[in-house]
Design a protein around this motif. Structure first.
Motif, PDB file in Angstrom:
ATOM      1  N   ALA A   1      -1.309  -2.590  -0.576  1.00 54.78           N
ATOM      2  CA  ALA A   1      -0.252  -3.287  -1.316  1.00 54.78           C
ATOM      3  C   ALA A   1      -0.458  -3.168  -2.819  1.00 54.78           C
ATOM      4  O   ALA A   1       0.504  -2.970  -3.575  1.00 54.78           O
ATOM      5  CB  ALA A   1      -0.223  -4.759  -0.901  1.00 54.78           C
TER       6      ALA A   1
ATOM      7  N   ILE B   1       6.127  -4.823   0.116  1.00 52.65           N
ATOM      8  CA  ILE B   1       6.204  -5.498   1.411  1.00 52.65           C
ATOM      9  C   ILE B   1       6.096  -4.490   2.546  1.00 52.65           C
ATOM     10  O   ILE B   1       5.364  -4.701   3.521  1.00 52.65           O
ATOM     11  CB  ILE B   1       7.523  -6.293   1.532  1.00 52.65           C
ATOM     12  CG1 ILE B   1       7.546  -7.430   0.509  1.00 52.65           C
ATOM     13  CG2 ILE B   1       7.689  -6.840   2.936  1.00 52.65           C
ATOM     14  CD1 ILE B   1       8.860  -8.197   0.480  1.00 52.65           C
TER      15      ILE B   1
ATOM     16  N   ILE C   1      -2.726 -10.597   7.502  1.00 52.57           N
ATOM     17  CA  ILE C   1      -1.490 -11.358   7.343  1.00 52.57           C
ATOM     18  C   ILE C   1      -1.483 -12.145   6.032  1.00 52.57           C
ATOM     19  O   ILE C   1      -0.424 -12.440   5.478  1.00 52.57           O
ATOM     20  CB  ILE C   1      -1.298 -12.323   8.537  1.00 52.57           C
ATOM     21  CG1 ILE C   1       0.148 -12.813   8.623  1.00 52.57           C
ATOM     22  CG2 ILE C   1      -2.253 -13.495   8.457  1.00 52.57           C
ATOM     23  CD1 ILE C   1       1.120 -11.768   9.065  1.00 52.57           C
TER      24      ILE C   1
ATOM     25  N   ALA D   1       2.528  -3.210   2.773  1.00 52.88           N
ATOM     26  CA  ALA D   1       1.626  -4.216   3.340  1.00 52.88           C
ATOM     27  C   ALA D   1       1.842  -4.351   4.839  1.00 52.88           C
ATOM     28  O   ALA D   1       0.879  -4.440   5.614  1.00 52.88           O
ATOM     29  CB  ALA D   1       1.839  -5.553   2.637  1.00 52.88           C
ATOM     30  N   LEU D   2       3.109  -4.366   5.249  1.00 52.69           N
ATOM     31  CA  LEU D   2       3.415  -4.494   6.678  1.00 52.69           C
ATOM     32  C   LEU D   2       2.940  -3.270   7.448  1.00 52.69           C
ATOM     33  O   LEU D   2       2.345  -3.390   8.530  1.00 52.69           O
ATOM     34  CB  LEU D   2       4.920  -4.690   6.875  1.00 52.69           C
ATOM     35  CG  LEU D   2       5.393  -4.840   8.325  1.00 52.69           C
ATOM     36  CD1 LEU D   2       4.729  -6.053   8.982  1.00 52.69           C
ATOM     37  CD2 LEU D   2       6.921  -4.964   8.384  1.00 52.69           C
TER      38      LEU D   2
ATOM     39  N   SER E   1       2.441 -10.762  -0.733  1.00 52.93           N
ATOM     40  CA  SER E   1       3.427  -9.756  -1.155  1.00 52.93           C
ATOM     41  C   SER E   1       4.862 -10.263  -0.979  1.00 52.93           C
ATOM     42  O   SER E   1       5.772  -9.819  -1.688  1.00 52.93           O
ATOM     43  CB  SER E   1       3.227  -8.453  -0.377  1.00 52.93           C
ATOM     44  OG  SER E   1       3.651  -8.593   0.972  1.00 52.93           O
TER      45      SER E   1
ATOM     46  N   THR F   1      -5.264  -4.165   3.826  1.00 46.56           N
ATOM     47  CA  THR F   1      -3.865  -4.489   3.543  1.00 46.56           C
ATOM     48  C   THR F   1      -3.647  -4.740   2.056  1.00 46.56           C
ATOM     49  O   THR F   1      -2.658  -4.283   1.469  1.00 46.56           O
ATOM     50  CB  THR F   1      -3.437  -5.722   4.358  1.00 46.56           C
ATOM     51  OG1 THR F   1      -3.722  -5.518   5.740  1.00 46.56           O
ATOM     52  CG2 THR F   1      -1.939  -5.978   4.196  1.00 46.56           C
TER      53      THR F   1
ATOM     54  N   LEU G   1      -0.771  -3.371   7.701  1.00 43.88           N
ATOM     55  CA  LEU G   1      -1.189  -4.404   8.658  1.00 43.88           C
ATOM     56  C   LEU G   1      -1.065  -3.914  10.094  1.00 43.88           C
ATOM     57  O   LEU G   1      -2.003  -4.026  10.892  1.00 43.88           O
ATOM     58  CB  LEU G   1      -0.338  -5.654   8.444  1.00 43.88           C
ATOM     59  CG  LEU G   1      -0.572  -6.840   9.373  1.00 43.88           C
ATOM     60  CD1 LEU G   1      -1.990  -7.361   9.237  1.00 43.88           C
ATOM     61  CD2 LEU G   1       0.438  -7.944   9.086  1.00 43.88           C
TER      62      LEU G   1
ATOM     63  N   PHE H   1      -0.274 -10.025   3.147  1.00 45.49           N
ATOM     64  CA  PHE H   1       1.129  -9.725   3.443  1.00 45.49           C
ATOM     65  C   PHE H   1       2.019 -10.868   2.969  1.00 45.49           C
ATOM     66  O   PHE H   1       3.077 -10.645   2.363  1.00 45.49           O
ATOM     67  CB  PHE H   1       1.322  -9.487   4.941  1.00 45.49           C
ATOM     68  CG  PHE H   1       2.764  -9.330   5.341  1.00 45.49           C
ATOM     69  CD1 PHE H   1       3.477  -8.200   4.977  1.00 45.49           C
ATOM     70  CD2 PHE H   1       3.404 -10.322   6.071  1.00 45.49           C
ATOM     71  CE1 PHE H   1       4.822  -8.052   5.336  1.00 45.49           C
ATOM     72  CE2 PHE H   1       4.735 -10.185   6.434  1.00 45.49           C
ATOM     73  CZ  PHE H   1       5.442  -9.047   6.067  1.00 45.49           C
TER      74      PHE H   1
END
Length: 211
Positions: free
Chosen positions: A14, A28, A140, A31-32, A146, A10, A35, A143
């Motif tokens: 990012a 974001i 997480i 990263a999401l 970020s 992740t 994930l 995340f």
């Protein structure tokens, strides 16, 4: 291992996007997406792997059951030989084999010949959920970085926090396994730095900065 993968994967995604953009939203989103995709990939891969193991064990048990029906004497001798190799004399080994065969022949061969028992029974869904959850537990963390880190220093903060997370994870894993904590922390941080550095370089080289 799953948490480490979550942190590193992740964060790397990012960082790559952050190096290519001056806005927070793409970071974001990346990263999401990393994930969720990583967790699903880990879960699916673990499910397939454990399901394959379950299929193999089922086939082995079916073959063993057939052999017990068609050539019980040979199977009894095989079981006795196993106990002899573990240290029993031939007479006692045969007695043990006969008693266990009388009690439950398939169970005896499954445990002592095939290494299959109720404790090692593959559980694909449980393994998949555990694998996905472990990835999320690590992923997480970057995340959240970020979400709240200043955009102008996002790359450096992502790297810094990820290094701390990886070091802590390595220390916990080493302590649980009884291995050298410092060596484990250095190893995971070193290779993590290489992975994150490469993705950052890709972002700088091929990204287009936007205001």
């Amino acid at each position: 291992m799953g948490a480490n993968d979550g942190i590193l994967s992740t964060t790397s995604i990012a960082i790559g996007v952050a190096a290519a953009s001056n806005t927070r939203s793409p970071v974001i989103l990346a990263a999401l997406a990393g994930l969720v995709a990583g967790a699903m990939s880990m879960a699916a891969g673990e499910y397939v792997s454990v399901s394959s193991q379950s299929d193999i064990e089922t086939a082995d048990l079916g073959r063993e059951k057939k052999e017990l029906e068609t050539m019980p004497e040979i199977e009894l001798e095989e079981l006795a030989e196993i106990y002899e190799k573990r240290g029993l004399d031939s007479k006692l080994a045969m007695q043990v084999a006969q008693q266990l065969t009388k009690h439950n022949a398939l169970e005896a061969h499954a445990k002592d010949e095939l290494g299959i028992n109720e404790f090692t029974e593959p559980k694909p869904l449980q393994a998949a959920m555990a694998s996905g959850a472990s990835f999320i537990s690590g992923g997480i963390l970057p995340f959240f970085v970020s979400l709240f880190a200043p955009v102008h220093s996002m790359v450096y903060l992502l790297y810094g926090f990820a290094t701390v997370f990886l070091a802590l994870s390595g220390a916990v894993a080493a302590k649980a396994g009884g291995s050298n904590m410092v060596k484990s922390m250095i190893r995971i941080c070193f290779w993590g730095t290489i992975a994150m550095g490469i993705t950052a370089l890709v972002g700088y080289l091929f990204g287009v900065k936007t205001g």
